[in-house]
Structure formats: structure tokens, C-alpha cells
Design a protein around this motif. Structure first.
Motif, mmCIF file in Angstrom:
data_model
loop_
_atom_site.group_PDB
_atom_site.id
_atom_site.type_symbol
_atom_site.label_atom_id
_atom_site.label_comp_id
_atom_site.label_asym_id
_atom_site.label_seq_id
_atom_site.Cartn_x
_atom_site.Cartn_y
_atom_site.Cartn_z
ATOM 1 N N GLU A 31 52.621 30.721 33.573
ATOM 2 C CA GLU A 31 52.915 31.495 34.776
ATOM 3 C C GLU A 31 54.362 31.305 35.214
ATOM 4 N N GLU A 32 54.893 30.116 35.014
ATOM 5 C CA GLU A 32 56.303 29.877 35.355
ATOM 6 C C GLU A 32 57.209 30.699 34.445
ATOM 7 N N GLN A 33 56.849 30.825 33.173
ATOM 8 C CA GLN A 33 57.603 31.684 32.262
ATOM 9 C C GLN A 33 57.569 33.132 32.724
ATOM 10 N N VAL A 34 56.381 33.579 33.149
ATOM 11 C CA VAL A 34 56.240 34.954 33.632
ATOM 12 C C VAL A 34 57.114 35.165 34.863
ATOM 13 N N LYS A 35 57.069 34.224 35.796
ATOM 14 C CA LYS A 35 57.888 34.321 37.007
ATOM 15 C C LYS A 35 59.364 34.460 36.672
ATOM 16 N N VAL B 289 54.177 44.483 39.849
ATOM 17 C CA VAL B 289 53.468 44.013 38.659
ATOM 18 C C VAL B 289 52.137 44.758 38.572
ATOM 19 N N VAL B 290 51.867 45.366 37.421
ATOM 20 C CA VAL B 290 50.622 46.102 37.230
ATOM 21 C C VAL B 290 49.761 45.361 36.212
ATOM 22 N N MET B 291 48.601 44.910 36.648
ATOM 23 C CA MET B 291 47.650 44.253 35.751
ATOM 24 C C MET B 291 46.781 45.334 35.124
ATOM 25 N N ALA B 292 47.200 45.799 33.957
ATOM 26 C CA ALA B 292 46.514 46.894 33.277
ATOM 27 C C ALA B 292 45.478 46.317 32.317
ATOM 28 N N ARG B 293 44.498 45.644 32.880
ATOM 29 C CA ARG B 293 43.476 44.900 32.127
ATOM 30 C C ARG B 293 44.072 43.636 31.511
ATOM 31 N N SER C 204 46.950 32.423 39.387
ATOM 32 C CA SER C 204 46.848 31.363 40.390
ATOM 33 C C SER C 204 47.219 31.902 41.767
ATOM 34 N N SER C 205 46.763 31.219 42.799
ATOM 35 C CA SER C 205 47.083 31.643 44.168
ATOM 36 C C SER C 205 48.582 31.552 44.426
ATOM 37 N N ASP C 206 49.248 30.564 43.843
ATOM 38 C CA ASP C 206 50.703 30.437 44.011
ATOM 39 C C ASP C 206 51.411 31.660 43.448
ATOM 40 N N PHE C 207 50.984 32.107 42.276
ATOM 41 C CA PHE C 207 51.605 33.267 41.639
ATOM 42 C C PHE C 207 51.356 34.520 42.483
ATOM 43 N N ILE C 208 50.136 34.720 42.914
ATOM 44 C CA ILE C 208 49.779 35.912 43.690
ATOM 45 C C ILE C 208 50.537 35.958 45.011
ATOM 46 N N ASN C 209 50.605 34.829 45.697
ATOM 47 C CA ASN C 209 51.292 34.809 46.988
ATOM 48 C C ASN C 209 52.804 34.959 46.843
ATOM 49 N N TYR C 210 53.338 34.563 45.700
ATOM 50 C CA TYR C 210 54.771 34.720 45.439
ATOM 51 C C TYR C 210 55.126 36.203 45.351
ATOM 52 N N TYR C 211 54.175 37.011 44.849
ATOM 53 C CA TYR C 211 54.375 38.460 44.728
ATOM 54 C C TYR C 211 53.379 39.212 45.619
ATOM 55 N N LYS C 212 53.224 38.745 46.832
ATOM 56 C CA LYS C 212 52.238 39.308 47.760
ATOM 57 C C LYS C 212 52.438 40.811 47.944
ATOM 58 N N ASP C 213 51.348 41.550 47.816
ATOM 59 C CA ASP C 213 51.333 43.012 47.948
ATOM 60 C C ASP C 213 52.231 43.699 46.924
ATOM 61 N N TYR D 254 45.301 45.691 45.467
ATOM 62 C CA TYR D 254 46.303 44.632 45.417
ATOM 63 C C TYR D 254 45.603 43.305 45.136
ATOM 64 N N ALA D 255 46.196 42.503 44.289
ATOM 65 C CA ALA D 255 45.625 41.203 43.944
ATOM 66 C C ALA D 255 45.812 40.224 45.097
ATOM 67 N N THR D 256 44.753 39.474 45.386
ATOM 68 C CA THR D 256 44.804 38.420 46.395
ATOM 69 C C THR D 256 44.146 37.171 45.830
ATOM 70 N N GLU D 257 44.172 36.101 46.623
ATOM 71 C CA GLU D 257 43.549 34.850 46.188
ATOM 72 C C GLU D 257 42.052 35.030 45.960
ATOM 73 N N ASP D 258 41.412 35.891 46.743
ATOM 74 C CA ASP D 258 39.991 36.175 46.560
ATOM 75 C C ASP D 258 39.852 37.175 45.422
ATOM 76 N N LEU D 259 39.333 36.731 44.321
ATOM 77 C CA LEU D 259 39.296 37.529 43.094
ATOM 78 C C LEU D 259 38.630 38.882 43.318
ATOM 79 N N ASP D 260 39.350 39.949 42.969
ATOM 80 C CA ASP D 260 38.836 41.329 43.024
ATOM 81 C C ASP D 260 38.407 41.752 44.421
#
Length: 289
Positions: free
Chosen positions: A153-157, A168-172, A178-187, A223-229
Motif C-alpha cells: 500500500e505504501e508503494q501504491v501511495k 482512484v477507481v477500484m475496477a474489481r 486499509s483504513s489508513d489508505f482509504i482515509n488518506y484518499y477520502k472521497d 465511495y470506499a470507506t472503512e466500513d467495507l462496501d
């Protein structure tokens, strides 16, 4: 100001005189209002506006406009953002094994139907590299295991930040972020999944849906959040099916709906049609643009 089209998104507590104050501000600055869309949530007493402006003929700079608007925004408790028509958003697509969403997004971008720069494709597998290469988009293969998740995830960041990625588009992309990653790119992360959730989570959802005899196949983009889906929903669609549908039929229909739903959600984000409020996405319709 080089950009002729300017879009403001505004969220604030509902109060009297908002429309007059906002529109008067832009009139005095020399802007022509192309469209003004509003929504009031009476339950939460919140006001939302999307206003598109033509800046042709104005002599104000972007910096001057934003500084001046801030003087209006502060006492009225605005949360706001502004986009200029000459600014294309930079997009990264994350995938795993499934190709239909990736190919569809790259094709739409290549044809100009998505107003963005797809800067890269990131995957934990090497299977879909050939699709990115068809469209001359850089492909980064970053394998991940439970033990290497944080490092990957650090590499991705680092890749996303180095390329100034706006969305960022999660196309499957079949990994839980991780919550840290999601909150770093909130909304700024859009995910797509079938609408069987939470009834048919995990592997082979279409097989289990077939076994239950479902009558609707659908997809949800959010939008991705800490609560999955469970993040703010941007787009959804469904199609009726019958008892004659096989597991493969359900998969095919599901893939077609996913492509449309994801593309519409991405387009809404790129066109600055969305204001996130709590766990809801206020999605304004296109207004002739």
C-alpha cells in the motif's frame, strides 16, 4: 482567467437568503450563471448547491476569485470546492483478474467520453497488462500478501502521489484496502460491486444467487470507506432475470450492469456533480454540459 467554465460545489447549514447572496456574488464579479442546482435536506437542515459559471469577459484570477469567495463562505459556514474547466482530473485504475470494467473505462477515456487523464493501472496480478498496453497506459504490477500488505500500500501511495492522482477507481480490485489508505484518499476512491451484498458475500456470489433463484441482478458504485462496501452510494442499476437464467447468464448480465454503473459514477465525479454528506452522496444530474 483562462478557464471559461467554473463549477462550485457548496454545502452549508440551510438559512434564508443563500441563493441571493451566492448569485449576487458571482454577478458582481462578472460571471454568467449557466446553471444553478439546489437541494435542501430538511431533516438535517442542510443546503447543497452546484453552480456552473461562464467566466468569459471577467478579469479576475483564480486566486482572487477563491480569496474573495472565502470572505462570503466563512460567515455562512460553507464547505466548498471549485473546479475550472481547463483542469482534467488524473485517474488511477486498480484491478485484479477481471477485465470488463478496466477495458470499458480505458475505452471511454480514449474516446473522450470520460473527461480525465488515466495515468496508470495498478494490479496485484500481471494478468491484465495487455489491456493497459493496448491503450498505452502504464501498468504497475504490485503483488500483495498478508505479510506485505502495508508495504504494498505504501508503494501504491507513492505512485499515486508522484502522479498527482485525483481519483482512484477500484475496477474489481479484489483486495481490502486499509483504513489508513482509504482515509488518506477520502472521497477519492470509487468502488464497484454486485448488488447481492451483503446477502451473497465472498466467492461465487452468482452461483449462490442462482441457487436462491434471484429475480434481480444489479450493481452498486460507491465511495470506499472503512466500513467495507458501505460507503456513500453514487450509482446503482438493476435488471430483471428469470428462472431460466444460468449462473453464466447472471455473470454476463452482472458484468454489463457493472460497466455502466461504474462509468456513470466515475463520470459524475469527474464532472463535479457530487457532494458527500455523511454517508450519503448528493448527486446532481447533468445540466446540459
Amino acid at each position: 482567467m483562462k478557464s471559461q467554465i467554473v463549477t462550485f460545489l457548496i454545502k452549508c447549514p440551510d438559512q434564508k437568503g443563500l441563493v441571493a447572496k451566492i448569485t449576487s456574488f458571482f454577478y458582481k464579479k462578472g460571471f454568467n450563471i449557466l446553471s444553478c442546482q439546489q437541494y435542501v435536506n430538511s431533516v438535517e437542515d442542510m443546503y447543497f448547491m452546484r453552480i456552473r459559471l461562464n467566466a468569459e469577459g471577467t478579469n479576475i484570477s483564480k486566486e482572487q476569485l477563491e480569496e474573495s469567495f472565502l470572505e462570503l463562505a466563512k460567515p455562512l459556514q460553507f464547505k466548498w470546492s471549485v473546479n475550472y474547466g481547463d483542469e482534467k482530473k488524473n485517474v488511477a485504475i486498480m484491478v485484479s483478474h477481471t477485465s470488463h470494467n478496466l477495458y470499458d473505462l480505458l475505452e471511454r477515456s480514449n474516446e473522450g467520453r470520460l473527461n480525465c487523464n488515466v495515468k496508470m493501472v495498478i494490479s496485484n496480478h500481471n494478468k491484465l497488462r495487455h489491456i493497459a498496453e493496448m491503450f498505452n497506459v502504464p501498468y504497475y504490477h504490485l503483488p500483495v500478501t498478508k505479510e506485505t500488505k502495508s508495504e504494498q500500500e505504501e508503494q501504491v501511495k507513492q505512485l499515486l502521489d508522484a502522479n498527482e492522482i485525483d481519483l482512484v477507481v477500484m475496477a474489481r480490485y479484489m483486495q481490502i484496502l486499509s483504513s489508513d489508505f482509504i482515509n488518506y484518499y477520502k472521497d477519492r476512491i470509487i468502488n464497484i460491486h454486485h448488488s447481492f451484498l451483503p446477502a451473497f458475500q465472498g466467492a461465487n456470489p452468482y452461483k449462490r444467487a442462482y441457487e436462491r433463484g434471484v429475480k434481480l441482478i444489479g450493481a452498486t458504485a460507491h465511495y470506499a470507506t472503512e466500513d467495507l462496501d458501505e460507503g456513500p452510494i453514487i450509482e446503482q442499476d438493476v435488471k430483471p432475470v428469470t428462472h431460466e437464467s444460468t449462473t453464466q447468464t447472471l455473470k454476463r448480465i452482472g458484468a454489463d450492469i457493472e460497466k455502466l454503473v461504474l462509468a456513470r459514477a466515475v463520470k459524475c465525479h469527474l464532472n463535479n456533480q457530487i457532494i458527500v454528506s455523511g454517508n450519503r452522496a448528493i448527486v446532481f444530474p447533468e445540466s446540459g454540459e
